[in-house]
Design an enzyme around this catalytic site. Structure first.
Site, PDB file in Angstrom:
ATOM      1  N   GLU A  57      31.882 -15.276 -76.442  1.00  0.00           N
ATOM      2  CA  GLU A  57      30.563 -15.742 -76.019  1.00  0.00           C
ATOM      3  C   GLU A  57      30.026 -14.894 -74.855  1.00  0.00           C
ATOM      4  OE1 GLU A  57      33.292 -17.543 -76.368  1.00  0.00           O
ATOM      5  OE2 GLU A  57      32.874 -19.305 -77.602  1.00  0.00           O
ATOM      6  N   LYS A  68      30.487 -11.719 -74.193  1.00  0.00           N
ATOM      7  CA  LYS A  68      29.932 -10.468 -74.735  1.00  0.00           C
ATOM      8  C   LYS A  68      28.550 -10.720 -75.333  1.00  0.00           C
ATOM      9  CE  LYS A  68      30.681  -7.566 -78.816  1.00  0.00           C
ATOM     10  NZ  LYS A  68      30.883  -6.229 -78.252  1.00  0.00           N
ATOM     11  N   LYS A 124      40.526   3.918 -66.829  1.00  0.00           N
ATOM     12  CA  LYS A 124      41.470   2.886 -67.238  1.00  0.00           C
ATOM     13  C   LYS A 124      42.198   2.289 -66.044  1.00  0.00           C
ATOM     14  CE  LYS A 124      41.813   4.252 -71.888  1.00  0.00           C
ATOM     15  NZ  LYS A 124      42.350   5.062 -72.939  1.00  0.00           N
ATOM     16  N   SER A 141      33.171   8.406 -85.414  1.00  0.00           N
ATOM     17  CA  SER A 141      32.405   7.245 -85.848  1.00  0.00           C
ATOM     18  C   SER A 141      30.921   7.467 -85.645  1.00  0.00           C
ATOM     19  CB  SER A 141      32.859   6.006 -85.082  1.00  0.00           C
ATOM     20  OG  SER A 141      32.714   6.203 -83.708  1.00  0.00           O
ATOM     21  N   ASP A 150      43.610  10.884 -83.723  1.00  0.00           N
ATOM     22  CA  ASP A 150      43.158  10.521 -82.374  1.00  0.00           C
ATOM     23  C   ASP A 150      44.285   9.960 -81.521  1.00  0.00           C
ATOM     24  OD1 ASP A 150      40.459  11.131 -82.838  1.00  0.00           O
ATOM     25  OD2 ASP A 150      40.076   9.165 -83.709  1.00  0.00           O
ATOM     26  N   HIS A 190      28.753   6.721 -73.824  1.00  0.00           N
ATOM     27  CA  HIS A 190      28.760   5.307 -73.448  1.00  0.00           C
ATOM     28  C   HIS A 190      27.453   4.884 -72.809  1.00  0.00           C
ATOM     29  CE1 HIS A 190      33.003   5.920 -74.204  1.00  0.00           C
ATOM     30  NE2 HIS A 190      33.063   4.624 -74.390  1.00  0.00           N
TER      31      HIS A 190
HETATM   32  N1  GLN Z   1      37.513   8.619 -84.056  1.00  0.00           N
HETATM   33  C1  GLN Z   1      37.238   7.550 -83.165  1.00  0.00           C
HETATM   34  C2  GLN Z   1      35.752   7.287 -83.116  1.00  0.00           C
HETATM   35  O1  GLN Z   1      35.002   8.179 -83.214  1.00  0.00           O
HETATM   36  C3  GLN Z   1      37.734   7.847 -81.777  1.00  0.00           C
HETATM   37  C4  GLN Z   1      37.467   6.705 -80.840  1.00  0.00           C
HETATM   38  C5  GLN Z   1      38.091   6.832 -79.471  1.00  0.00           C
HETATM   39  O2  GLN Z   1      38.398   7.879 -79.009  1.00  0.00           O
HETATM   40  N2  GLN Z   1      38.237   5.771 -78.758  1.00  0.00           N
HETATM   41  O3  GLN Z   1      35.310   6.175 -82.970  1.00  0.00           O
END
Ligand code: GLN
Ligand code: ZN
Length: 747
Positions: free
Chosen positions: A18, A20, A111, A421, A587, A682
């Site tokens: 919720e 988010k 992180k 992605s 990845d 981002h």
């Molecule tokens: N291949 C993934 C993507 O493009 C890599 C995501 C990531 O590095 N967190 O979403």
């Protein structure tokens, strides 16, 4: 002697995310600021009352936040990035610092220690520290108004400064600047009735802690002089602390992790390193994993700990931020569910322990003990593995492989690509949900995915990218997707954990031996490849990342589980290669975050990580190009391990750390292919050609042009379609100009 129970932090997300949804509704102007505040207050209340069910002696306040608790602290002390200064300190400012806006880039996202939680890095450049609106006090008062026995949580000055960057002052000067401000906040909380204040100092478990023992001592002596130290509990977690040193600090007590300390915290207590009159806030229930506690062993541990203090409070080993809220909403196979424990179940374990120890009431304890024992006797692991068919080193060295790959791929100067992605649009998510809930047929879903892949192949061709991707539309998440398909993994419905801001992930749970049984990604990748003459990269998640972003089993050495996953990924790499795919990206964005906090354990971790990655990628032909990708970490310490992965190309984030990464490459001759992320995905902000060109120029000072790739710094799934099209167009245009000019300085 009786014990008390407490908690260090509770998941913000809510049982069904919720939190988010509320925050994202505000960002997309679907709710007003007043509605945002109201809905968040309701959620905070729900979290507090939920915890109250478990009979805790104290419930944390200050863990709840609009985005990130470190950012909250920056705002509280007015450590505002220079580019955002001069504005009123309010929610919008907070969100802009976290996410960037049209004019300004966001603050760096890093992180939190060795977890997958990301905090917003405080920036000191020209900051003017002072006390802003005391949100912590407000939340504490609110909890009290609900009749909740609460204790405030605040990140301590040593940790806050250590995690921050910029400014001309020394570490000590920054701490000293903050101390009077801290004092005022702490005093306000004591005045408001706080029985104790949890002051988080997790940096005290790192190697670096030895360097700031003096300033730590000064800081806490200062709080003692100010009369607030007797209310402070210095909270550590994720590793052992130097208890002898902690013992010199004039505070009420210490929070110690007895789960992730490799046994050293208890050993130090046994050596008499802590005075009996210091309270111990003992982290005995694993706050970072989802397995039910060995409750009988925990009872023994408590009884041992009672010898070393006159005041024992038991709690989870870390904030429960790192685990899902509750098993109540799941429908899981009972034989596995019995072995699990999410946030509320962990609080229940504490309750069971308190009842049996304080009141000799063993009802709940006995039930949990029986469940634990039944689960241990389940046989989920008995597979045999054959490593003899798998290489852990490529056939030829990079130079030879590169020749064959160049001949096969025929890519231009400064090849462009993306990380994998494309937007997980509302439509993509809706179709997936419809399919999962049987509202649409397999056939209809497949057609939808194919159309989306085809649409994006066309978009990528129109923009002029060189190496294309299928877009990962079929994936909910880069780890969960594999967890759903590989044997040995369990995927939950609502087991969400916050990763950064409003973004949550649902780590799968590895409960048994891992095995590949059928191709996972071949269909979509081959479908995409058949639509274009340009190479399409296969896209997989590596073994280290799958392990780090899953809840791992604890009954088997970690490296064994990692190698089991590596074998499975190797099968998939070979399946893609056999299907004609010439580039496969594996990845490993979580490789860095799994690095142990103490350097004495680094080499062992990295060796095992490199081995697993190479097991998963080395069996291909020389001409098959292996890519990997990493992001949002400080890479300095692991740059040699990155090199040892021997990936033909790595794409790596640099934009959000504002170029800091490139410095790491000054210390090593990196002569494998490399793409440095040239803009921050981002943020919704579209980069300018100038910015991209500058980033490329800067990188080319350290990296040979013939090895250099250009790409965004991470996957684009969180962005809107328009943003992606615009940003990638800018990226390709910048590269085309660079190709034409062939600036001699950078050739
Ligand atoms: N291949 C993934 C993507 O493009 C890599 C995501 C990531 O590095 N967190 O979403
Ligand atoms: Zn990434």
């Amino acid at each position: 002697m009786t014990i008390k129970t407490s908690n260090l932090g509770f998941p913000r997300l809510g049982r069904k995310r919720e939190w988010k949804k509320t925050i994202e509704s505000y960002w997309s102007n679907k709710i007003s600021e007043a509605e945002l505040n109201q809905q968040l207050t309701d959620l905070h209340k729900e979290n507090l009352l939920l915890q109250k069910n478990y009979n805790l002696d104290s419930i944390p306040v200050g863990d709840f936040s609009l985005y990130d608790h470190i950012l909250d602290t920056s705002l509280l002390f007015n450590i505002i990035p220079e580019r955002f200064q001069g504005r009123e300190v309010n929610n919008d400012l907070l969100f802009d610092i976290a996410r960037g806006n049209k004019e300004h880039v966001a603050s760096a996202l890093i992180k939190w220690f060795n977890t997958n939680y990301h905090y917003i890095v405080p920036e000191w450049d020209n900051a003017e520290p002072k006390l802003n609106h005391n949100v912590l006090l407000e939340r504490f008062n609110y909890a009290q108004s609900l009749n909740v026995n609460a204790h405030p949580v605040i990140v301590g000055p040593i940790t806050f400064v250590q995690l921050s960057k910029g400014g001309n002052q020394t570490f000590e000067e920054k701490v000293q600047t903050l101390l009077p401000l801290y004092k005022e906040v702490l005093q306000s909380l004591v005045d408001a009735g706080a029985e104790y204040i949890q002051i988080d100092e997790p940096v005290l478990v790192t190697d670096a802690s030895a360097d700031f023992e003096n300033i730590t001592k000064q800081a806490y002596d200062y709080f003692a002089e100010a009369g607030v130290a007797s209310k402070l509990v210095i909270q550590t977690y994720f590793e052992r602390a130097n208890i002898k040193f902690l013992n010199t600090l004039p505070v009420k007590g210490f929070g110690l992790d007895f789960v992730h300390d490799r046994g050293y915290n208890l050993e130090q207590l046994k050596s008499g390193d802590l005075d009996q009159d210091k309270a111990i806030y003992a982290g005995i229930i694993d706050g970072r994993n989802v397995w039910a506690a060995d409750i009988a062993a925990k009872k023994d541990l408590i009884e041992t700990l009672q010898n070393y203090t006159s005041e024992l409070v038991v709690q989870p080993s870390a904030s429960l931020l790192h685990v899902p809220v509750s098993l109540d909403d799941e429908t899981l196979d009972e034989t596995i569910a019995e072995g699990l424990s999410f946030a509320t179940e962990k609080l229940d374990e504490l309750d069971a322990l308190k009842r049996v120890i304080n009141d000799n009431d063993s009802d709940k304890f006995d039930v949990l003990k029986a469940r634990y024992e039944r689960f241990q006797n389940q046989a989920f692991k008995n597979l045999e593995y054959d490593f003899s068919q798998v290489r852990d080193t490529r056939q030829s060295p990079f130079a030879e492989r590169k020749k064959q790959q160049d001949a096969q791929l025929n890519l231009p100067d400064l090849p462009t690509t993306t990380i994998g992605s494309f937007p997980q649009s509302t439509e993509v998510r809706k179709q997936r949900a419809d399919w999962k809930n049987n509202r649409i047929s397999d056939e209809a879903y497949k057609t939808f995915l194919q159309d989306e892949i085809a649409r994006w192949i066309k978009i990528q061709e129109d923009i002029g990218l060189d190496v294309l991707v299928h877009g990962e539309f079929e994936r909910n998440d880069m780890v969960e997707f594999f967890g759903e398909k590989l044997q040995g993994f369990l995927v939950t419905k609502f087991g969400w954990v916050q990763s950064y801001g409003s973004r949550a992930v649902k780590p799968p749970i590895i409960y048994g031996d891992v095995k590949w049984t059928e191709p996972l990604t071949v269909k979509e990748t081959v479908y995409a490849q058949n639509l274009t003459d340009k190479p399409v990269k296969g896209m997989l998640t590596g073994p280290v990342t799958i392990l780090n972003w899953s809840f791992e089993r604890v009954d088997l050495p970690r490296e064994d589980v990692q190698d089991q996953i590596a074998l499975a990924i190797n099968e998939e790499v070979l399946a893609l290669e056999a299907a004609g795919i010439k580039i496969v990206q594996v990845d490993e964005p979580a490789l860095r975050e799994g690095l142990p906090l103490r350097s004495e354990y680094h080499a062992d971790y990295l060796d095992k990580a490199v081995h697993s990655f190479k097991l998963s990628t080395s069996s291909v032909a020389d001409a098959t190009q292996i890519h990997t990708h990493m992001c949002y970490s400080q890479f300095g310490q692991i740059i040699h391990a990155i090199y040892d992965l021997d990936a033909d190309v790595i794409s790596i984030e640099t934009s959000r750390s504002h170029g800091d990464l490139i410095k790491d490459f000054e210390d090593i001759t990196y002569d494998l292919g490399i793409g440095l992320g040239v803009y921050d995905i981002h943020s919704p902000r579209i980069p300018t050609e100038d910015e991209i060109t500058t980033a490329i120029h800067r990188a080319l000072q350290e990296i040979d042009r013939s090895l250099f790739w250009v790409n965004p710094d991470c996957g684009l799934k969180t962005r809107k379609e328009d943003e992606v099209r615009e940003a990638l167009t800018v990226l390709v245009n910048s590269v085309e100009k660079l190709r034409e000019s062939k600036d001699p300085a950078t050739v």
